[in-house]
Motif scaffolding. Structure first.
Motif, PDB file in Angstrom:
ATOM      1  N   ASP A  93     -16.523  36.654 -64.261  1.00 19.53           N
ATOM      2  CA  ASP A  93     -16.209  36.551 -65.574  1.00 19.53           C
ATOM      3  C   ASP A  93     -16.364  35.176 -65.225  1.00 19.53           C
ATOM      4  O   ASP A  93     -15.395  34.137 -66.315  1.00 19.53           O
ATOM      5  CB  ASP A  93     -14.539  36.568 -65.350  1.00 19.53           C
ATOM      6  CG  ASP A  93     -14.568  38.356 -65.061  1.00 19.53           C
ATOM      7  OD1 ASP A  93     -15.296  39.203 -65.063  1.00 19.53           O
ATOM      8  OD2 ASP A  93     -13.111  38.320 -64.311  1.00 19.53           O
ATOM      9  N   SER A 132     -20.884  44.242 -65.890  1.00 14.23           N
ATOM     10  CA  SER A 132     -20.640  44.015 -66.962  1.00 14.23           C
ATOM     11  C   SER A 132     -19.246  44.443 -67.865  1.00 14.23           C
ATOM     12  O   SER A 132     -19.127  45.663 -67.186  1.00 14.23           O
ATOM     13  CB  SER A 132     -22.026  43.302 -67.157  1.00 14.23           C
ATOM     14  OG  SER A 132     -22.348  45.581 -67.587  1.00 14.23           O
ATOM     15  N   GLU A 133     -18.452  43.797 -67.993  1.00 13.70           N
ATOM     16  CA  GLU A 133     -17.662  43.972 -69.287  1.00 13.70           C
ATOM     17  C   GLU A 133     -17.829  45.671 -69.901  1.00 13.70           C
ATOM     18  O   GLU A 133     -16.990  47.028 -69.865  1.00 13.70           O
ATOM     19  CB  GLU A 133     -16.697  43.310 -70.225  1.00 13.70           C
ATOM     20  CG  GLU A 133     -15.549  43.442 -71.159  1.00 13.70           C
ATOM     21  CD  GLU A 133     -15.051  42.413 -71.116  1.00 13.70           C
ATOM     22  OE1 GLU A 133     -14.521  43.022 -71.874  1.00 13.70           O
ATOM     23  OE2 GLU A 133     -15.528  41.852 -71.708  1.00 13.70           O
ATOM     24  N   GLY A 181     -10.829  40.397 -71.088  1.00 10.94           N
ATOM     25  CA  GLY A 181     -11.343  40.153 -72.099  1.00 10.94           C
ATOM     26  C   GLY A 181     -10.935  39.636 -73.229  1.00 10.94           C
ATOM     27  O   GLY A 181     -11.771  38.731 -73.577  1.00 10.94           O
ATOM     28  N   PRO A 192     -20.410  39.322 -70.093  1.00  8.61           N
ATOM     29  CA  PRO A 192     -19.941  40.966 -70.902  1.00  8.61           C
ATOM     30  C   PRO A 192     -20.535  41.892 -70.926  1.00  8.61           C
ATOM     31  O   PRO A 192     -20.830  42.998 -71.505  1.00  8.61           O
ATOM     32  CB  PRO A 192     -19.050  40.852 -71.961  1.00  8.61           C
ATOM     33  CG  PRO A 192     -18.695  39.398 -71.591  1.00  8.61           C
ATOM     34  CD  PRO A 192     -19.678  38.726 -71.160  1.00  8.61           C
ATOM     35  N   SER A 218     -15.076  47.581 -65.317  1.00  9.04           N
ATOM     36  CA  SER A 218     -15.846  47.619 -66.583  1.00  9.04           C
ATOM     37  C   SER A 218     -14.722  47.273 -67.974  1.00  9.04           C
ATOM     38  O   SER A 218     -13.212  47.142 -67.540  1.00  9.04           O
ATOM     39  CB  SER A 218     -16.385  48.984 -67.728  1.00  9.04           C
ATOM     40  OG  SER A 218     -15.374  49.326 -67.701  1.00  9.04           O
ATOM     41  N   GLY A 219     -14.977  47.082 -69.365  1.00  7.86           N
ATOM     42  CA  GLY A 219     -13.558  46.635 -70.453  1.00  7.86           C
ATOM     43  C   GLY A 219     -12.580  47.242 -70.704  1.00  7.86           C
ATOM     44  O   GLY A 219     -11.686  47.571 -70.724  1.00  7.86           O
ATOM     45  N   THR A 278     -14.608  37.690 -73.793  1.00 10.45           N
ATOM     46  CA  THR A 278     -15.775  37.718 -74.183  1.00 10.45           C
ATOM     47  C   THR A 278     -15.605  37.029 -74.831  1.00 10.45           C
ATOM     48  O   THR A 278     -17.027  37.014 -75.167  1.00 10.45           O
ATOM     49  CB  THR A 278     -15.123  39.010 -74.572  1.00 10.45           C
ATOM     50  OG1 THR A 278     -14.640  40.005 -73.426  1.00 10.45           O
ATOM     51  CG2 THR A 278     -16.485  39.551 -75.458  1.00 10.45           C
ATOM     52  N   ALA A 321     -19.510  35.980 -73.828  1.00  3.50           N
ATOM     53  CA  ALA A 321     -20.244  37.226 -74.424  1.00  3.50           C
ATOM     54  C   ALA A 321     -22.026  36.440 -74.918  1.00  3.50           C
ATOM     55  O   ALA A 321     -21.607  35.572 -75.559  1.00  3.50           O
ATOM     56  CB  ALA A 321     -20.151  37.786 -75.675  1.00  3.50           C
ATOM     57  N   GLY A 351     -10.713  45.307 -70.584  1.00  6.07           N
ATOM     58  CA  GLY A 351     -10.611  44.619 -71.414  1.00  6.07           C
ATOM     59  C   GLY A 351      -9.678  43.929 -71.599  1.00  6.07           C
ATOM     60  O   GLY A 351      -9.005  42.652 -71.997  1.00  6.07           O
TER      61      GLY A 351
END
Length: 356
Positions: free
Chosen positions: A321, A244-245, A110, A281, A201-202, A72, A325, A154
């Protein structure tokens, strides 16, 4: 919901993690990777492109280096080279070998503490989790003959993957492992083995996955224990790219276009005539390959501003990935020998593009 049965069952499993498999950890300080700055970018801004698939002494790897996934904050990058998995910490220049014999490109959590990849073990495939701190990998105790295509939360606690059932394989399911609590959730079963990979997700709350046979993309919500109808609508066919994260956007392909689906509003933004490859992210930047091959090979779009920045003019590719961010960094691979000076190994290398 076509081709999907939501089982969402949780059960305790014995030995969610196998014995640790030490992967010959290697910690070294890199004296300096090959780098170059594009003519239109100022060096003092920290922007430019750098080759990161280099050996401990800064020299070139002799074999192909592939993949590339970034954290991230852009601090750590995972990639594979010569049948080994490497984690690199950009600020310190440290490089660690954390695994061996990946079948496909590794992915990263992440926070950069974990990477995941899958390997062939005798006749079966298994998912391994590699840790930066330990510099080694552990086998995930998948209760199926074949487990593959991992996606990490994450902090690396949750691992979404595909479990293939039967010998020969006849069906598959989408699982999410909480290896801290030693539990597993089964999100969906399919009576086929067409590609049906997940993206988590994160925080581990959402998992996007596809039914590769019906060409549908679904979104599972842990908080509600529910699975959506096909997010692309009943009359379209779709292929999942990435969630997306932050869990706000799902990228999928349909026809010759890419769509960015907003989870909160239920609407999708169409990006025409491109192949989406990854999303940052925060869900604000889309990495794509134009269908028109006469121009750049990789482009980063700011979805809010509607502006584009070229990542690579030379032939290149990237996976999920691949974007940090805010679109600050993009990691990609290429066989081109003129991206940075001194690239004479004649093989594929992994690079990171930094924007100001």
């Amino acid at each position: 919901m076509r081709g999907n049965t939501d089982r969402s069952t949780t059960r305790r499993l014995r030995g969610a993690l196998g014995a640790a498999l030490v992967a010959c950890a290697l910690t070294t300080a890199l004296p300096g990777a090959a780098s170059a700055e594009p003519a239109d970018v100022a060096r003092e801004s920290g922007a430019g492109v750098e080759r990161i698939s280099v050996a401990a002494d800064g020299t070139q790897f002799s074999g192909d280096s592939t993949g590339g996934a970034i954290t991230t904050d852009g601090r750590r990058i995972v990639f594979s080279s010569a049948e080994r998995v490497y984690l690199r910490d950009e600020p310190s220049g440290q490089l660690k070998q954390v695994g061996s014999y990946p079948i496909a490109s590794p992915v990263i959590s992440g926070d950069g503490e974990y990477a995941a990849y899958w390997v062939l073990l005798f006749r079966d495939t298994k998912v391994k989790l590699a840790q930066w701190t330990a510099g080694s990998s552990i086998g995930l105790n998948c209760d199926a003959l074949n487990c593959s295509q991992p996606s990490l939360s994450g902090d690396g606690r949750y691992v979404a993957n595909v479990a293939t059932i039967g010998r020969p394989s006849s069906s598959q399911r989408i699982d999410v492992w909480d290896w801290h609590a030693n539990t597993k959730q089964e999100l969906a079963w399919f009576d086929h083995t067409a590609p049906s990979r997940p993206s988590i997700s994160g925080d581990g709350r959402f998992v996007a996955y596809q039914d590769g046979k019906a060409k549908n993309v679904f979104l599972w919500d842990r908080d509600h224990g529910s699975t959506s109808d096909p997010i692309e609508g009943p009359a379209e066919e779709a292929t999942l790219v990435q969630l997306s994260e932050d869990g706000s956007k799902v990228v999928y392909l349909s026809g010759s276009d890419t769509y960015v689906y907003d989870v909160n509003s239920g609407t999708a933004q169409r990006v025409p005539d491109v192949k989406g490859l990854a999303i940052d992210p925060t869900g604000s930047h889309l990495l794509y390959a134009p269908n028109d091959t006469t121009g750049p090979s990789l482009v980063l779009r700011d979805l809010r501003a509607g502006t584009d920045e070229v990542v690579s003019q030379q032939p290149a590719s990237a996976g999920v990935d691949a974007v940090s961010a805010g679109g600050r960094e993009v990691v990609f691979q290429s066989t081109a020998a003129d991206i940075v000076p001194g690239d004479t190994n004649g093989t594929s290398d992994v690079f990171v593009r930094r924007f100001s």
